[in-house]
Write an enzyme that holds these catalytic residues in place. Sequence first.
Site, PDB file in Angstrom:
ATOM      1  N   HIS A 373     119.868  65.363 -38.559  1.00 21.57           N
ATOM      2  CA  HIS A 373     119.163  64.250 -38.522  1.00 21.57           C
ATOM      3  C   HIS A 373     119.750  62.995 -37.930  1.00 21.57           C
ATOM      4  O   HIS A 373     119.448  61.849 -38.003  1.00 21.57           O
ATOM      5  CB  HIS A 373     119.150  63.566 -40.263  1.00 21.57           C
ATOM      6  CG  HIS A 373     118.359  64.740 -41.034  1.00 21.57           C
ATOM      7  ND1 HIS A 373     116.879  64.323 -41.100  1.00 21.57           N
ATOM      8  CD2 HIS A 373     118.611  65.726 -41.825  1.00 21.57           C
ATOM      9  CE1 HIS A 373     116.402  65.305 -42.224  1.00 21.57           C
ATOM     10  NE2 HIS A 373     117.769  66.177 -42.597  1.00 21.57           N
ATOM     11  N   LYS A 564     114.822  48.554 -43.236  1.00 16.77           N
ATOM     12  CA  LYS A 564     115.634  49.817 -43.033  1.00 16.77           C
ATOM     13  C   LYS A 564     116.979  49.516 -43.355  1.00 16.77           C
ATOM     14  O   LYS A 564     117.322  48.291 -43.377  1.00 16.77           O
ATOM     15  CB  LYS A 564     115.285  50.445 -41.758  1.00 16.77           C
ATOM     16  CG  LYS A 564     115.571  49.345 -40.493  1.00 16.77           C
ATOM     17  CD  LYS A 564     115.287  49.820 -39.223  1.00 16.77           C
ATOM     18  CE  LYS A 564     113.710  49.880 -39.076  1.00 16.77           C
ATOM     19  NZ  LYS A 564     113.058  51.205 -38.561  1.00 16.77           N
ATOM     20  N   ARG A 565     117.742  50.506 -43.274  1.00 19.23           N
ATOM     21  CA  ARG A 565     119.377  50.252 -43.360  1.00 19.23           C
ATOM     22  C   ARG A 565     119.906  49.238 -42.202  1.00 19.23           C
ATOM     23  O   ARG A 565     119.375  49.430 -41.287  1.00 19.23           O
ATOM     24  CB  ARG A 565     120.156  51.410 -43.358  1.00 19.23           C
ATOM     25  CG  ARG A 565     120.070  52.405 -44.531  1.00 19.23           C
ATOM     26  CD  ARG A 565     120.611  51.461 -45.776  1.00 19.23           C
ATOM     27  NE  ARG A 565     122.198  51.456 -45.755  1.00 19.23           N
ATOM     28  CZ  ARG A 565     123.001  52.466 -46.210  1.00 19.23           C
ATOM     29  NH1 ARG A 565     122.556  53.320 -47.053  1.00 19.23           N
ATOM     30  NH2 ARG A 565     124.388  52.361 -46.416  1.00 19.23           N
ATOM     31  N   LYS A 570     119.918  50.206 -34.946  1.00 25.30           N
ATOM     32  CA  LYS A 570     118.585  49.551 -35.322  1.00 25.30           C
ATOM     33  C   LYS A 570     118.097  48.466 -34.761  1.00 25.30           C
ATOM     34  O   LYS A 570     116.963  47.953 -34.779  1.00 25.30           O
ATOM     35  CB  LYS A 570     118.401  49.731 -36.829  1.00 25.30           C
ATOM     36  CG  LYS A 570     118.554  51.208 -37.414  1.00 25.30           C
ATOM     37  CD  LYS A 570     118.308  51.404 -39.152  1.00 25.30           C
ATOM     38  CE  LYS A 570     118.793  52.670 -39.522  1.00 25.30           C
ATOM     39  NZ  LYS A 570     117.481  53.417 -39.524  1.00 25.30           N
ATOM     40  N   THR A 672     110.832  56.783 -40.531  1.00 27.46           N
ATOM     41  CA  THR A 672     109.906  57.508 -41.541  1.00 27.46           C
ATOM     42  C   THR A 672     109.077  56.121 -41.890  1.00 27.46           C
ATOM     43  O   THR A 672     108.043  56.081 -42.258  1.00 27.46           O
ATOM     44  CB  THR A 672     110.194  58.345 -42.588  1.00 27.46           C
ATOM     45  OG1 THR A 672     111.471  57.716 -42.961  1.00 27.46           O
ATOM     46  CG2 THR A 672     110.568  59.770 -42.239  1.00 27.46           C
ATOM     47  N   LYS A 676     105.140  55.054 -42.406  1.00 24.35           N
ATOM     48  CA  LYS A 676     104.601  54.363 -43.611  1.00 24.35           C
ATOM     49  C   LYS A 676     103.829  53.022 -43.478  1.00 24.35           C
ATOM     50  O   LYS A 676     102.750  52.846 -43.706  1.00 24.35           O
ATOM     51  CB  LYS A 676     105.580  54.107 -44.699  1.00 24.35           C
ATOM     52  CG  LYS A 676     106.301  55.115 -45.208  1.00 24.35           C
ATOM     53  CD  LYS A 676     107.524  55.004 -45.856  1.00 24.35           C
ATOM     54  CE  LYS A 676     108.392  56.270 -46.043  1.00 24.35           C
ATOM     55  NZ  LYS A 676     109.891  56.241 -46.268  1.00 24.35           N
TER      56      LYS A 676
HETATM   57  C1  26V Z   1     125.992  60.750 -43.089  1.00 22.75           C
HETATM   58  C2  26V Z   1     126.730  60.538 -44.058  1.00 22.75           C
HETATM   59  C3  26V Z   1     128.182  60.550 -43.856  1.00 22.75           C
HETATM   60  C4  26V Z   1     128.787  60.767 -44.948  1.00 22.75           C
HETATM   61  C5  26V Z   1     128.650  59.651 -46.107  1.00 22.75           C
HETATM   62  C6  26V Z   1     127.550  59.942 -46.560  1.00 22.75           C
HETATM   63  C7  26V Z   1     126.448  60.141 -45.317  1.00 22.75           C
HETATM   64  C8  26V Z   1     125.219  60.134 -45.688  1.00 22.75           C
HETATM   65  C9  26V Z   1     124.122  60.368 -44.756  1.00 22.75           C
HETATM   66  C10 26V Z   1     124.405  60.786 -43.570  1.00 22.75           C
HETATM   67  C11 26V Z   1     123.359  61.143 -42.552  1.00 22.75           C
HETATM   68  C12 26V Z   1     122.455  59.885 -42.208  1.00 22.75           C
HETATM   69  C13 26V Z   1     121.528  60.688 -41.228  1.00 22.75           C
HETATM   70  C14 26V Z   1     120.256  59.994 -41.659  1.00 22.75           C
HETATM   71  O1  26V Z   1     120.052  59.600 -42.569  1.00 22.75           O
HETATM   72  N1  26V Z   1     119.331  60.359 -40.517  1.00 22.75           N
HETATM   73  C15 26V Z   1     117.945  59.665 -40.834  1.00 22.75           C
HETATM   74  O2  26V Z   1     117.175  60.782 -41.233  1.00 22.75           O
HETATM   75  C16 26V Z   1     115.806  60.334 -41.215  1.00 22.75           C
HETATM   76  C17 26V Z   1     114.966  61.689 -41.879  1.00 22.75           C
HETATM   77  O3  26V Z   1     115.123  62.586 -40.848  1.00 22.75           O
HETATM   78  C18 26V Z   1     115.236  60.017 -39.821  1.00 22.75           C
HETATM   79  O4  26V Z   1     114.195  59.580 -39.990  1.00 22.75           O
HETATM   80  C19 26V Z   1     116.315  58.923 -39.280  1.00 22.75           C
HETATM   81  O5  26V Z   1     115.536  58.550 -38.127  1.00 22.75           O
HETATM   82  C20 26V Z   1     117.484  59.134 -39.316  1.00 22.75           C
HETATM   83  O6  26V Z   1     118.382  58.294 -38.945  1.00 22.75           O
END
Ligand code: 26V
Length: 825
Positions: A373, A564-565, A570, A672, A676
């Site tokens: 992701h 968004k975050r 971003k 996403t 929406k």
């Molecule tokens: C990484 C970590 C690192 C450790 C702490 C907790 C944590 C939680 C999540 C992540 C991964 C984040 C990656 C992410 O959210 N990617 C997003 O995924 C979406 C669904 O595929 C996509 O639409 C977004 O573009 C993408 O940023």
Amino acid sequence: MAGGKKTMNKAGPAAAHSSHEDVEELKTAIRSHLIYTVGKEAVSATARDWFLAAAHAVRDRVTQGWMPTLNGYYREDSKRVYYLSMEFLIGRTLVNSLINLGLYDAVREALAELGQDFEEVAAWEVEAALGNGGLGRLAACLLDSMATIGVAGFGYGIRYDYGMFTQHIEHGWQVESPENWLRYGNPWEFPRPGVIFPVRFGGRVIHFRDSRGFNCSQWVDAEEVMAMAYDVPVPGFGGKKVNNLRLWSAKSTREFDLKYFNAGNYIEAVRDKNESETLSKVLYPSDMTERGKELRFKQEYFFVAASIQDILSRFRKSHSDWEKLPDKVAIQLNDTHPAMVVAELMRVLVDEHELAWDRAWEITRGCCAYTNHTLLPEALETWSVDLFSRVLPRHLEIVYQLNHEFLQGVRYRHPGDTELLNRVSLIAEGADRRVRMAHLAVIGSHKVNGVAAIHTGLMKSTIFSDFEHLSPGKIINLTNGVTPRRWMLASNPRLSALITQSIGDGWYTDLDQLRKLEAFVDDPAFCAAFVEIKNANKRDVAVMIAQRLGIEVDPTSLFDVQVKRIHEYKRQLLNLLHVVVRYARIRANPLLESQPRTVIIGGKAAPGYHLAKLIIKLVNDISEVVNNDPLVGRRLRLVFLPNYNVSTAELVMPAADLSEQISTAGTEASGTGNMKMAMNGALTIGTWDGANVEICEEVGEENMFLFGLTAQEVARHRVDGYDACAAVRADKELSAALDMIGTGFFSPDEPDRYRALIDTLTVGGDHYLLTADFAQYVAAQERADRTFADPETWTRKAILNVARMGKFSSDRTVAEYARQIWQAL
Ligand code: 26V
């Protein structure tokens, strides 16, 4: 999180017509739950009590479809798909369940006859925010679609006591507070005290020869924590299939308690009990970095180990032949967070079930598949060998063995290429040796996928290029989607009703049917209704903004939304630079005619991400100045929406005119929110990034405002070097805007407040290339203004956006997973 009345949802868009009997039955059920489940009488019941009673009545209906679904899967020995995810960002459940069951109107009527207002009651639901953002919300959309299209899909995750934090804004700054979402109980879950598995940590490995003379390993002297299941039924649309989401909660073991109790040390016993239960206490509130945190590592293994035990025990109920496992079980790894599945499945098959190593490896790879992701290096998980060996010593041995065999194969095919070996190794060598979880996930999977075409292409040409050469065809693209049930039917009932009146209701489960709306672009009555709906949605948001923030916004202005975050990549800061430029133009020319705009920004910053928090403060500082400057009049408003979450998203997405998707090309895997907003009739202003590219293929470039560097150009800038200072010097408006921010125009109380932030764009080298895209962005905004000034043209484009967004239903996404990875349709 309390009430707050939502002034919409007047008509049930997807309701099967409620019969009188339905309503009567539901009234009886709600009354009876009020008394026997909640323990209240109607005279003393609060709105929350009514919510709980209604939720339980609805849960009963959901449950009726649940057992037959699960029994059916047993009977038919269906292939099961297990979606393992550290995050499920579910949001509220009541309205969604009602829509999927076709009971929306019936429950609304039942509550009305019981003297209760549906919106008020529904607003008491606390959302399940067990996720950070896109990745967690995607997991929730995929669950809805699996149940809808009839895949035997089971989610596995963690039942965090504290989900995503609540964001408060104090003096413009983000302040986090814990969200105790379970305080009043969770009416949607079923605790399963009987489904409980031990999970071990620590200890050591002993090696011995068994009676057959084989070398064996055993993991001993480990500490144990128990994982207890909580089940949440997941009804598909139409209520035919109800799948299951199983969330694990950590409990201390009984032995643990007894050891201390017998020693008479009551207080110690309770203290240690609490400690072992911290595993499922809290969601890590970072969506990219939170590296090397031992608790996070343990959380990952905790839910992996419990899920694998559950999956295998279910398999063993109807099968004895391990070779069948890949025919009956698909395990989808949502990012690398559950990648330990690869080592754990090997350990269980080899150490506990005595399978030969090579057979176990075939089986493991036959079951697992991995979704990536993000390409951002800071988000790629690695764990130090030191931590690994302390917490999971046997797993580290397995990783080493897998690595040894894998590298041997690579060496055989590419003799002498030591660089290649270093690059693909599961271990990053150096002073601090680390295990690369993405590499473990790739070699342990039969398929690896990206989440949008451009993202998958970049995966193949950058972070996984070596793997693409070693196993061509393993990496595939499965573009994300969102569920139209929540993101259209539930959140935009007005638009949904208009669509259904115009083209029938087939689009609920076949979103490509929205194409039929193209026939209505020249129909004045349809267009007028479409416009009126957008305006009504905007008025709802204006009311919410006035109530929550005391800011008056003009509901006829262009609603420009970025939710968004908060992240540098971003580029919320690029959005702000545009706001400052607009403001500066008005100040320089007070009589300037300018299309009225309301810029809405919402999102959470990771608590330790200082620059992201500074960006939030900057939004608030600028909005304070702009919104209170009499010179501005109605031409410009800037609003920071606090505590952006799924419920706020449901309100805001339908009200957006312009959807901001402005990440540096090559950085946003998919997005996403872009889907929406577009399917709710917003036009996108965006870069050539993530799913924007495919949205453009569908809706047509003439119906969007695309701008900026391509991912290739971005990559070239990074290699050749980019002179941000020169770019700033060359653009008068840009340098003026940066000066205003950097010298305290918006922060006279602390003129230096934004120095560090501005420095990232100049002397810091502008890694995300805001200054490179700035001029094109402003030009695209001007095109948006001109188009909005011509309502007929704008409306036509907005309708075409809705009509052409069918591809982005998560039903299509799930069908692709089922056919291309799971072999389950
Ligand atoms: C990484 C970590 C690192 C450790 C702490 C907790 C944590 C939680 C999540 C992540 C991964 C984040 C990656 C992410 O959210 N990617 C997003 O995924 C979406 C669904 O595929 C996509 O639409 C977004 O573009 C993408 O940023």
